[in-house]
Write a protein that holds these residues in place. Structure first.
Motif, mmCIF file in Angstrom:
data_model
loop_
_atom_site.group_PDB
_atom_site.id
_atom_site.type_symbol
_atom_site.label_atom_id
_atom_site.label_comp_id
_atom_site.label_asym_id
_atom_site.label_seq_id
_atom_site.Cartn_x
_atom_site.Cartn_y
_atom_site.Cartn_z
ATOM 1 N N GLY A 1 -14.087 15.181 -14.198
ATOM 2 C CA GLY A 1 -13.411 16.201 -14.383
ATOM 3 C C GLY A 1 -12.938 16.902 -13.207
ATOM 4 O O GLY A 1 -11.510 17.233 -13.121
ATOM 5 N N SER A 2 -14.031 17.339 -12.039
ATOM 6 C CA SER A 2 -13.409 17.561 -10.111
ATOM 7 C C SER A 2 -12.210 16.671 -10.095
ATOM 8 O O SER A 2 -11.868 16.939 -9.188
ATOM 9 C CB SER A 2 -14.370 17.869 -9.760
ATOM 10 N N VAL A 3 -12.944 15.598 -10.330
ATOM 11 C CA VAL A 3 -12.153 14.229 -9.323
ATOM 12 C C VAL A 3 -11.049 14.050 -9.705
ATOM 13 O O VAL A 3 -9.907 13.849 -9.242
ATOM 14 C CB VAL A 3 -12.834 13.301 -9.264
ATOM 15 N N TYR A 4 -10.719 14.007 -10.823
ATOM 16 C CA TYR A 4 -9.121 14.442 -11.935
ATOM 17 C C TYR A 4 -8.462 14.820 -10.937
ATOM 18 O O TYR A 4 -7.122 14.857 -11.113
ATOM 19 C CB TYR A 4 -9.938 14.777 -13.124
ATOM 20 N N ALA A 5 -9.249 16.914 -11.603
ATOM 21 C CA ALA A 5 -8.474 17.692 -10.539
ATOM 22 C C ALA A 5 -8.093 17.420 -9.281
ATOM 23 O O ALA A 5 -6.529 17.729 -8.584
ATOM 24 C CB ALA A 5 -9.153 19.308 -10.849
ATOM 25 N N LEU A 6 -8.656 16.701 -8.486
ATOM 26 C CA LEU A 6 -8.531 16.367 -6.973
ATOM 27 C C LEU A 6 -7.643 15.704 -6.817
ATOM 28 O O LEU A 6 -6.372 15.770 -6.213
ATOM 29 C CB LEU A 6 -9.501 16.228 -5.769
ATOM 30 N N GLY A 7 -7.179 14.679 -7.428
ATOM 31 C CA GLY A 7 -6.304 13.320 -7.480
ATOM 32 C C GLY A 7 -4.937 13.978 -8.048
ATOM 33 O O GLY A 7 -3.987 13.410 -7.430
ATOM 34 N N GLY A 8 -5.540 14.686 -9.259
ATOM 35 C CA GLY A 8 -3.629 15.802 -9.383
ATOM 36 C C GLY A 8 -3.219 16.100 -7.626
ATOM 37 O O GLY A 8 -2.136 16.009 -7.534
ATOM 38 N N VAL A 9 -3.951 17.353 -7.724
ATOM 39 C CA VAL A 9 -3.683 17.939 -5.293
ATOM 40 C C VAL A 9 -2.919 16.878 -5.146
ATOM 41 O O VAL A 9 -1.822 16.952 -4.601
ATOM 42 C CB VAL A 9 -4.857 18.709 -5.915
ATOM 43 N N LEU A 10 -4.068 16.074 -4.587
ATOM 44 C CA LEU A 10 -3.166 14.925 -4.103
ATOM 45 C C LEU A 10 -2.385 13.862 -4.263
ATOM 46 O O LEU A 10 -1.249 14.163 -2.987
ATOM 47 C CB LEU A 10 -4.523 13.912 -3.700
ATOM 48 N N ALA A 11 -2.348 13.990 -5.184
ATOM 49 C CA ALA A 11 -0.930 13.367 -5.495
ATOM 50 C C ALA A 11 0.467 13.788 -5.514
ATOM 51 O O ALA A 11 1.179 13.823 -4.490
ATOM 52 C CB ALA A 11 -1.311 13.438 -7.401
ATOM 53 N N ALA A 12 0.188 15.680 -5.567
ATOM 54 C CA ALA A 12 1.570 16.524 -5.320
ATOM 55 C C ALA A 12 1.386 16.643 -3.697
ATOM 56 O O ALA A 12 2.677 16.295 -3.542
ATOM 57 C CB ALA A 12 0.659 17.376 -6.177
ATOM 58 N N TYR A 13 0.189 16.231 -3.269
ATOM 59 C CA TYR A 13 0.535 16.835 -1.857
ATOM 60 C C TYR A 13 1.529 15.545 -1.097
ATOM 61 O O TYR A 13 1.852 15.646 -0.128
ATOM 62 C CB TYR A 13 -0.811 17.278 -1.106
ATOM 63 N N GLY A 14 0.346 13.975 -1.617
ATOM 64 C CA GLY A 14 0.995 13.032 -1.227
ATOM 65 C C GLY A 14 2.393 12.752 -1.371
ATOM 66 O O GLY A 14 2.854 11.818 -0.951
ATOM 67 N N SER A 15 2.893 13.397 -2.281
ATOM 68 C CA SER A 15 4.425 13.335 -3.029
ATOM 69 C C SER A 15 5.809 13.642 -2.184
ATOM 70 O O SER A 15 6.804 12.808 -2.197
ATOM 71 C CB SER A 15 4.670 13.957 -4.299
ATOM 72 N N GLN A 16 5.047 14.372 -1.115
ATOM 73 C CA GLN A 16 5.929 14.465 0.112
ATOM 74 C C GLN A 16 6.427 12.800 1.396
ATOM 75 O O GLN A 16 7.415 12.965 2.049
ATOM 76 C CB GLN A 16 5.953 15.653 0.289
ATOM 77 N N TRP A 17 5.646 12.715 1.214
ATOM 78 C CA TRP A 17 5.571 11.258 1.344
ATOM 79 C C TRP A 17 6.278 9.650 0.228
ATOM 80 O O TRP A 17 5.738 8.485 1.061
ATOM 81 C CB TRP A 17 4.876 10.607 2.417
ATOM 82 N N GLY A 18 6.638 10.097 -0.595
ATOM 83 C CA GLY A 18 6.986 9.187 -1.362
ATOM 84 C C GLY A 18 6.173 8.900 -2.890
ATOM 85 O O GLY A 18 4.862 8.983 -2.447
ATOM 86 N N VAL A 19 6.425 7.552 -3.959
ATOM 87 C CA VAL A 19 5.724 7.273 -4.692
ATOM 88 C C VAL A 19 4.591 6.302 -3.961
ATOM 89 O O VAL A 19 3.496 6.852 -4.436
ATOM 90 C CB VAL A 19 6.445 6.397 -5.374
ATOM 91 N N LEU A 20 4.570 6.194 -3.170
ATOM 92 C CA LEU A 20 3.144 5.604 -2.561
ATOM 93 C C LEU A 20 2.377 6.338 -1.520
ATOM 94 O O LEU A 20 1.674 5.948 -2.034
ATOM 95 C CB LEU A 20 3.984 4.766 -1.339
ATOM 96 N N GLY A 21 2.856 7.232 -1.361
ATOM 97 C CA GLY A 21 1.760 8.313 -1.200
ATOM 98 C C GLY A 21 1.469 8.922 -2.162
ATOM 99 O O GLY A 21 0.037 9.407 -2.053
#
Length: 334
Positions: free
Chosen positions: A88-108
């Motif tokens: 559950g926490s890893v799921y939420a962490l994955g979402g936050v990291l994906a949003a943060y990494g989106s500034q470097w495009g789909v790959l990030g």
């Protein structure tokens, strides 16, 4: 004198009618959750006019896809005789990291959450397999670690991390193909691959063997430690990917997401027929469990008159009844 024979009667055990009856009985006993799902869909279809609409069915499939991906990884873990409370926490962490990494495009947006969440799963697996620590304790610690990490990386304690509206990454969650959301297709592909991995590979057979009798698996020379590390890494990877898909759907990473999701994932896996003690389970059963839970929630929402404080009570009680019925059917089959 000539002997005469009479044609077989319908009471003979080998008649097609009797065979069909036995097959139907066996199906009900083996797939109790699937039978309950079919009955629930039929009742809801005729009781609530909106339930059978194309829009509602598309919503059901989309809502099921995110939990299904997490439950897929949980299936491997539970069959191996373990448990993963961190998803559950890893799921939420994955979402936050994906949003943060989106500034470097789909790959990030994809590499960052998958790498970090897989690393958390890897650490879980190493600690459990190499030190003999209880999975409950290890993954509980990871739950707290992942939740604290995602709060630490957000700006000034914000509950969301926004994704730019023009980001191509959003297509992973909001894109459609023939009117059906992309997450649904991704989930089906992952489940197909998971089914092949579990049933058609040496790794999958090792997972079953370890969950059924770990000591025997060791004596057989199976890679017990390596298999355990792999299943927990896979669980972390899939939970992180589900978080990334959810972030793409919500257009943001939400820090409060995933609270209690680990319990939902365990519940649907068990409802699908996977034994909590390990050694038995199916991928398709997990998918049935996810769909059954989503249908129950949808029906409760369509009733409308039920107080929101009691919706979880009714949902939990119904799921408990499903599990009891399934166990009774399995006992009758034995």
């Amino acid at each position: 004198m000539t002997a005469t024979t009479s044609p077989p009667t319908n009471s003979d055990p080998g008649t097609p009618a009797t065979t069909r009856g036995a097959l139907l009985a066996g199906l009900a006993q083996r797939q109790g959750a699937a039978v309950v799902l079919v009955l629930g869909v039929v009742v809801a279809w005729f009781s609530f006019p909106r339930f059978g609409s194309a829009d509602n069915l598309r919503d059901l499939a989309l809502q099921s896809s995110f939990l299904a991906v997490i439950a897929l990884g949980m299936t491997f873990v539970i069959i191996s005789g373990g448990i993963d409370l961190s998803v559950g926490s890893v799921y939420a962490l994955g979402g936050v990291l994906a949003a943060y990494g989106s500034q470097w495009g789909v790959l990030g947006a994809l590499v960052l959450p998958l790498a970090v969440c897989s690393l958390i799963g890897l650490i879980n697996g190493v600690l459990i397999a190499r030190t003999g620590m209880a999975p409950f304790i290890v993954t509980l610690a990871s739950l707290l670690f992942a939740r604290g990490l995602l709060l630490a990386i957000t700006t000034e304690g914000s509950t969301t991390y926004q994704i730019r509206p023009d980001s191509a990454f959003l297509q992973l969650g909001r894109g459609t193909i023939f009117g059906i959301g992309v997450p649904v297709y991704v989930t089906l592909i992952l489940f197909a691959l998971g089914g092949v991995l579990l049933r058609r590979t040496r790794f999958g057979q090792s997972v079953f063997a370890i969950g059924g009798a770990e000591n025997s698996a060791l004596l057989m020379g199976l890679p017990v430690a390596r298999t355990k590390i792999s299943v927990y890494t896979l669980s972390g990877l899939l939970a992180g990917f589900a978080g990334a898909m959810t972030a793409a759907y919500l257009q943001s990473g939400v820090t409060v997401l995933g609270v209690g999701t680990e319990l939902d994932a365990i519940a649907v896996v068990v409802i699908g027929g996977t034994l909590l003690t390990g050694g038995a389970g199916t991928i398709i059963g997990t998918l049935v469990g996810v769909l059954l839970r989503t249908v129950i929630q949808n029906v409760i929402n369509q009733i409308g008159t039920l107080d929101s404080n009691y919706q979880s009570v009714v949902s939990g009680a119904f799921l408990l009844v499903v599990v009891v019925i399934q166990r009774l059917l399995a006992r009758a089959r034995r």
